[in-house]
Design a protein around this motif. Structure first.
Motif, PDB file in Angstrom:
ATOM      1  N   MET A   1      10.210  -8.109   6.242  1.00 62.59           N
ATOM      2  CA  MET A   1       9.061  -7.345   5.417  1.00 62.59           C
ATOM      3  C   MET A   1       8.080  -8.313   5.192  1.00 62.59           C
ATOM      4  O   MET A   1       7.882  -9.436   4.611  1.00 62.59           O
ATOM      5  N   SER A   2       6.978  -7.823   5.549  1.00 62.58           N
ATOM      6  CA  SER A   2       5.420  -8.464   5.170  1.00 62.58           C
ATOM      7  C   SER A   2       4.808  -7.997   4.006  1.00 62.58           C
ATOM      8  O   SER A   2       5.112  -6.755   3.477  1.00 62.58           O
ATOM      9  N   THR A   3       4.454  -9.185   3.421  1.00 66.11           N
ATOM     10  CA  THR A   3       3.557  -8.737   2.075  1.00 66.11           C
ATOM     11  C   THR A   3       2.127  -9.405   2.364  1.00 66.11           C
ATOM     12  O   THR A   3       1.332  -9.357   1.373  1.00 66.11           O
ATOM     13  N   VAL A   4       1.858  -9.906   3.657  1.00 64.53           N
ATOM     14  CA  VAL A   4       0.608 -10.390   3.862  1.00 64.53           C
ATOM     15  C   VAL A   4      -0.555  -9.448   3.657  1.00 64.53           C
ATOM     16  O   VAL A   4      -1.381 -10.044   3.132  1.00 64.53           O
ATOM     17  N   SER A   5      -0.360  -8.060   4.099  1.00 70.33           N
ATOM     18  CA  SER A   5      -1.448  -7.031   3.899  1.00 70.33           C
ATOM     19  C   SER A   5      -1.250  -6.481   2.726  1.00 70.33           C
ATOM     20  O   SER A   5      -2.028  -5.436   2.474  1.00 70.33           O
ATOM     21  N   THR A   6      -0.372  -6.660   1.413  1.00 73.03           N
ATOM     22  CA  THR A   6      -0.350  -6.091   0.608  1.00 73.03           C
ATOM     23  C   THR A   6      -1.557  -6.261  -0.450  1.00 73.03           C
ATOM     24  O   THR A   6      -1.975  -7.313  -0.606  1.00 73.03           O
ATOM     25  N   VAL A   7      -2.012  -5.022  -0.922  1.00 78.41           N
ATOM     26  CA  VAL A   7      -3.277  -4.771  -1.769  1.00 78.41           C
ATOM     27  C   VAL A   7      -2.594  -5.275  -3.117  1.00 78.41           C
ATOM     28  O   VAL A   7      -1.707  -4.704  -3.709  1.00 78.41           O
ATOM     29  N   ASN A   8      -2.940  -6.336  -3.659  1.00 83.05           N
ATOM     30  CA  ASN A   8      -2.336  -6.691  -4.912  1.00 83.05           C
ATOM     31  C   ASN A   8      -3.499  -6.577  -6.162  1.00 83.05           C
ATOM     32  O   ASN A   8      -4.696  -6.905  -6.276  1.00 83.05           O
ATOM     33  N   GLY A   9      -2.952  -5.519  -7.055  1.00 81.78           N
ATOM     34  CA  GLY A   9      -3.956  -5.302  -8.255  1.00 81.78           C
ATOM     35  C   GLY A   9      -4.687  -4.204  -7.694  1.00 81.78           C
ATOM     36  O   GLY A   9      -4.270  -2.929  -7.287  1.00 81.78           O
ATOM     37  N   GLY A  10      -6.118  -3.996  -8.241  1.00 80.87           N
ATOM     38  CA  GLY A  10      -6.838  -2.970  -8.087  1.00 80.87           C
ATOM     39  C   GLY A  10      -6.432  -1.519  -9.049  1.00 80.87           C
ATOM     40  O   GLY A  10      -6.123  -0.446  -8.372  1.00 80.87           O
ATOM     41  N   ILE A  11      -5.860  -2.058 -10.121  1.00 79.20           N
ATOM     42  CA  ILE A  11      -5.306  -1.045 -11.116  1.00 79.20           C
ATOM     43  C   ILE A  11      -3.898  -0.461 -10.584  1.00 79.20           C
ATOM     44  O   ILE A  11      -2.959  -1.128 -11.459  1.00 79.20           O
ATOM     45  N   SER A  12      -3.695   0.244  -9.727  1.00 78.80           N
ATOM     46  CA  SER A  12      -2.278   0.590  -9.391  1.00 78.80           C
ATOM     47  C   SER A  12      -2.430   1.198  -7.775  1.00 78.80           C
ATOM     48  O   SER A  12      -3.370   1.610  -7.368  1.00 78.80           O
ATOM     49  N   PHE A  13      -1.098   1.429  -7.142  1.00 77.80           N
ATOM     50  CA  PHE A  13      -1.181   2.129  -5.917  1.00 77.80           C
ATOM     51  C   PHE A  13      -1.674   3.436  -6.020  1.00 77.80           C
ATOM     52  O   PHE A  13      -2.164   3.984  -5.292  1.00 77.80           O
ATOM     53  N   TRP A  14      -1.417   4.046  -7.506  1.00 75.51           N
ATOM     54  CA  TRP A  14      -1.687   5.530  -7.542  1.00 75.51           C
ATOM     55  C   TRP A  14      -3.191   5.816  -7.367  1.00 75.51           C
ATOM     56  O   TRP A  14      -3.360   6.986  -7.229  1.00 75.51           O
ATOM     57  N   ASN A 316      -6.433  -7.452 -16.538  1.00 75.65           N
ATOM     58  CA  ASN A 316      -7.527  -6.359 -16.281  1.00 75.65           C
ATOM     59  C   ASN A 316      -7.492  -5.499 -15.195  1.00 75.65           C
ATOM     60  O   ASN A 316      -7.538  -4.380 -15.061  1.00 75.65           O
ATOM     61  N   ASP A 317      -6.871  -5.905 -14.022  1.00 74.48           N
ATOM     62  CA  ASP A 317      -7.195  -5.248 -12.693  1.00 74.48           C
ATOM     63  C   ASP A 317      -5.738  -4.905 -12.444  1.00 74.48           C
ATOM     64  O   ASP A 317      -5.410  -4.534 -11.107  1.00 74.48           O
ATOM     65  N   GLY A 318      -4.663  -5.541 -13.109  1.00 77.93           N
ATOM     66  CA  GLY A 318      -3.205  -5.211 -12.422  1.00 77.93           C
ATOM     67  C   GLY A 318      -2.812  -6.265 -11.482  1.00 77.93           C
ATOM     68  O   GLY A 318      -1.569  -5.857 -10.612  1.00 77.93           O
ATOM     69  N   ARG A 319      -3.457  -7.164 -11.083  1.00 82.18           N
ATOM     70  CA  ARG A 319      -3.111  -8.257 -10.336  1.00 82.18           C
ATOM     71  C   ARG A 319      -1.536  -8.789 -10.484  1.00 82.18           C
ATOM     72  O   ARG A 319      -1.560  -9.360 -11.760  1.00 82.18           O
ATOM     73  N   THR A 320      -0.702  -9.185  -9.625  1.00 84.07           N
ATOM     74  CA  THR A 320       0.550  -9.470  -9.828  1.00 84.07           C
ATOM     75  C   THR A 320       0.891 -10.839  -9.144  1.00 84.07           C
ATOM     76  O   THR A 320       0.413 -10.967  -8.077  1.00 84.07           O
ATOM     77  N   ARG A 321       1.766 -11.633  -9.901  1.00 81.27           N
ATOM     78  CA  ARG A 321       2.040 -12.999  -9.153  1.00 81.27           C
ATOM     79  C   ARG A 321       2.894 -12.958  -7.942  1.00 81.27           C
ATOM     80  O   ARG A 321       3.635 -11.874  -7.906  1.00 81.27           O
ATOM     81  N   PRO A 322       2.547 -13.926  -6.963  1.00 86.26           N
ATOM     82  CA  PRO A 322       3.076 -13.416  -5.764  1.00 86.26           C
ATOM     83  C   PRO A 322       4.839 -13.789  -5.579  1.00 86.26           C
ATOM     84  O   PRO A 322       5.527 -12.847  -5.085  1.00 86.26           O
ATOM     85  N   ALA A 323       5.106 -14.598  -6.798  1.00 85.20           N
ATOM     86  CA  ALA A 323       6.736 -14.796  -6.779  1.00 85.20           C
ATOM     87  C   ALA A 323       7.362 -13.326  -7.467  1.00 85.20           C
ATOM     88  O   ALA A 323       8.408 -13.074  -7.193  1.00 85.20           O
ATOM     89  N   THR A 324       6.434 -12.561  -8.314  1.00 91.33           N
ATOM     90  CA  THR A 324       7.039 -11.310  -8.809  1.00 91.33           C
ATOM     91  C   THR A 324       7.182 -10.172  -7.661  1.00 91.33           C
ATOM     92  O   THR A 324       7.864  -9.319  -7.555  1.00 91.33           O
ATOM     93  N   VAL A 325       5.991 -10.177  -6.664  1.00 87.63           N
ATOM     94  CA  VAL A 325       6.149  -9.203  -5.509  1.00 87.63           C
ATOM     95  C   VAL A 325       7.418  -9.551  -4.806  1.00 87.63           C
ATOM     96  O   VAL A 325       7.807  -8.618  -4.377  1.00 87.63           O
ATOM     97  N   GLU A 326       7.559 -10.961  -4.468  1.00 87.33           N
ATOM     98  CA  GLU A 326       8.654 -11.271  -3.817  1.00 87.33           C
ATOM     99  C   GLU A 326      10.121 -11.048  -4.454  1.00 87.33           C
ATOM    100  O   GLU A 326      11.045 -10.340  -3.747  1.00 87.33           O
ATOM    101  N   ALA A 327      10.181 -11.075  -5.737  1.00 86.69           N
ATOM    102  CA  ALA A 327      11.165 -10.838  -6.380  1.00 86.69           C
ATOM    103  C   ALA A 327      11.590  -9.270  -6.292  1.00 86.69           C
ATOM    104  O   ALA A 327      12.914  -8.719  -6.166  1.00 86.69           O
ATOM    105  N   LEU A 328      10.462  -8.502  -6.440  1.00 83.09           N
ATOM    106  CA  LEU A 328      10.755  -6.827  -6.300  1.00 83.09           C
ATOM    107  C   LEU A 328      11.022  -6.366  -4.820  1.00 83.09           C
ATOM    108  O   LEU A 328      11.611  -5.643  -4.779  1.00 83.09           O
ATOM    109  N   ARG A 329      10.351  -6.969  -3.794  1.00 82.00           N
ATOM    110  CA  ARG A 329      10.600  -6.901  -2.496  1.00 82.00           C
ATOM    111  C   ARG A 329      12.281  -7.193  -2.344  1.00 82.00           C
ATOM    112  O   ARG A 329      13.049  -6.287  -1.701  1.00 82.00           O
ATOM    113  N   ASP A 330      12.571  -8.236  -2.905  1.00 83.11           N
ATOM    114  CA  ASP A 330      14.081  -8.885  -2.606  1.00 83.11           C
ATOM    115  C   ASP A 330      14.869  -7.733  -3.119  1.00 83.11           C
ATOM    116  O   ASP A 330      16.187  -7.419  -2.784  1.00 83.11           O
ATOM    117  N   LEU A 331      14.749  -7.095  -4.281  1.00 78.78           N
ATOM    118  CA  LEU A 331      15.439  -6.140  -5.144  1.00 78.78           C
ATOM    119  C   LEU A 331      15.347  -4.825  -4.368  1.00 78.78           C
ATOM    120  O   LEU A 331      16.715  -4.208  -4.037  1.00 78.78           O
TER     121      LEU A 331
END
Length: 466
Positions: A1-14, A316-331
């Motif tokens: 699973m790739s997270t290289v192109s993940t948009v991080n922050g920008g308020i939210s996906f919604w 401010n913009d919802g940016r998330t630590r890479p380690a958190t993104v990885e943990a959620l991806r693993d889950l």
């Protein structure tokens, strides 16, 4: 699973498919209103809606620091469900029957949100699939069965308990050993709901000023850098951002929650997962997860990352630590191995309001005209609606337009709680609590014991959750 192109922050996906909205005009200067609402999220907008529908001639002004839906209302998991923070405590304080009435009001609130969205032509991708909560371990299964029994005792006689096979026939969650399902829930698109509400209340004649941060609330006054709004009633509807107001730093703790959203998944993946009922999905872990199958066939999944920022800070913009993104991806992959090759399109974070006793509240101080609602602890998509209708009834009662109602008699009305500890004890306590929960979850994953890990029980007591 790739997270290289993940948009991080920008308020939210919604906001990704709709774009960040252009802010409405800020407050032009000093003004007056019949009711001033501070906060342009679900609580503030629902309150404006019900007050204006009840008394159309009211002059209502909503003040929002950024734009409507900037906070939790535009970042949440899209769970419209009947959970309410603090019900068990209210049962201890006011009796079982009072808590049953509160629960029944929440069950009906799910119906009310769906009704209003249809009546006002708000297309929020609402799908009534109910809520499915799964267990993975013997300890989680024991908690799930206890939870199911408690919910039945609070009047949810339509709740269903399922075994491992029945659970996987609904949603093929790897390793699930059981689940409980309630029909009192729906999936929705949070931003479509909040933007639809904002447009609806404006059409009713409510004034909304965005880019207008309120710095201090006093009786009959809401102060901003652009001027002051004077009103007989000033309502604080700021949830996780309450700590930004003068004198409110320790009122509600801004708890951080993080989410990811996959790319749209192909039919082959959904054939493996199932999830045709599009239930909202959670689990019985101590550091729990929450997820939905979106209208465009993604999985949006959330949980705790960094739970709290020192000094009650908010992002401010919802940016998330890479380690958190990885943990959620693993889950995600642990739940659904078929998603292992899927792209993560978006990651974001936001804050929710947590009172010291983890109890949601709604209050109107009749001596000052100050009111507030919040402390939803992550259950705000529906609870905001009940809070708004309750604030409406409290204001109408105070102004002599009506008497007490069933809503004003609910046990969460007027509830008081002590403030959070000062720093650094607040930061140490919250981070220690979630470290304990994560450790307990890890031990329970490998333990054959059916009982909850003792460390989690201690963390619950210290946190004030039980």
């Amino acid at each position: 699973m790739s997270t290289v192109s993940t948009v991080n922050g920008g308020i939210s996906f919604w906001y990704a498919d709709r774009g960040t909205p252009l802010a409405r005009e800020p407050l032009p200067g000093d003004t007056t209103a019949d009711i001033c609402i501070v906060g342009g999220g679900y609580t503030g907008l629902w309150t404006a809606y019900y007050l204006k529908k009840a008394v159309p001639f009211l002059n209502i002004t909503v003040l929002e620091a950024k734009f409507c839906g900037y906070g939790a209302s535009g970042r949440n998991g899209g769970w419209l469900y009947n959970g309410i923070a603090g019900r068990d405590r209210y049962a201890k304080l006011h009796g079982h029957e009072a808590a049953v009435r509160l629960q029944q009001a929440m069950n009906e609130t799910v119906d009310e949100v769906v009704r209003v969205a249809a009546e006002e032509n708000i297309d929020a991708d609402i799908h009534r699939g109910g809520v499915l909560e799964v267990a993975h371990t013997p300890a989680q299964l024991a908690r799930l069965k206890d939870f199911h029994s408690v919910e039945i005792a609070f009047g949810e006689t339509d709740r269903v308990l399922r075994g491992a096979r029945e659970t996987c026939e609904r949603v093929n969650v790897t390793g699930a050993v059981g689940s409980t399902w309630t029909p009192h829930g729906a999936r929705l698109h949070p931003v479509k709901l909040v933007q639809g509400l904002a447009a609806t209340v404006e059409a009713l004649g409510v004034t909304i000023h965005e880019s207008t941060p309120v710095t201090e609330i006093k009786p009959k006054h809401a102060h901003t850098p652009y001027g002051t709004v004077r009103a007989p009633y000033v309502l604080r509807c700021t949830e996780g951002f309450t700590a930004n107001l003068k004198g409110q730093r320790r009122t509600w703790l801004p708890m951080n929650s993080s989410m990811i959203a996959t790319e749209p998944l192909p039919r082959s993946v959904w054939d493996t997962i199932g999830w045709d009922g599009r239930e909202t999905l959670g689990d019985m872990a101590h550091a729990y997860m929450y997820a939905q199958r979106t209208a465009d066939d993604r999985i949006a999944l959330g949980g705790r990352g960094v739970p709290y920022r020192f000094g009650s800070g908010t992002d401010n913009d919802g940016r998330t630590r890479p380690a958190t993104v990885e943990a959620l991806r693993d889950l995600l992959v642990r739940f659904f191995p078929a998603t292992a090759g899927a792209r993560i399109d978006h990651a974001w974070s936001g804050v929710l309001g947590v009172p010291r006793d983890w109890c949601a509240t709604v209050t109107l101080d009749r001596s000052t005209g100050l009111g507030w609602a919040g402390g939803y602890v992550g259950s705000g998509v529906a609870t905001t609606n009940l809070a708004a209708r309750t604030l409406r009834d409290l204001i109408q009662q105070d102004s002599g337009q009506s008497g007490p109602t069933e809503l004003t008699a609910l046990p969460w009305v007027g509830h008081k709680v002590r403030r959070w500890e000062p720093e650094p004890f607040r930061w140490l306590g919250v981070h220690g609590m979630y470290a304990a929960y994560r450790a307990a979850d890890r031990r329970e994953l490998t333990s054959p014991r059916a009982g909850t890990d003792p460390v989690a029980k201690v963390a619950d007591r210290l946190a004030g959750r039980h």
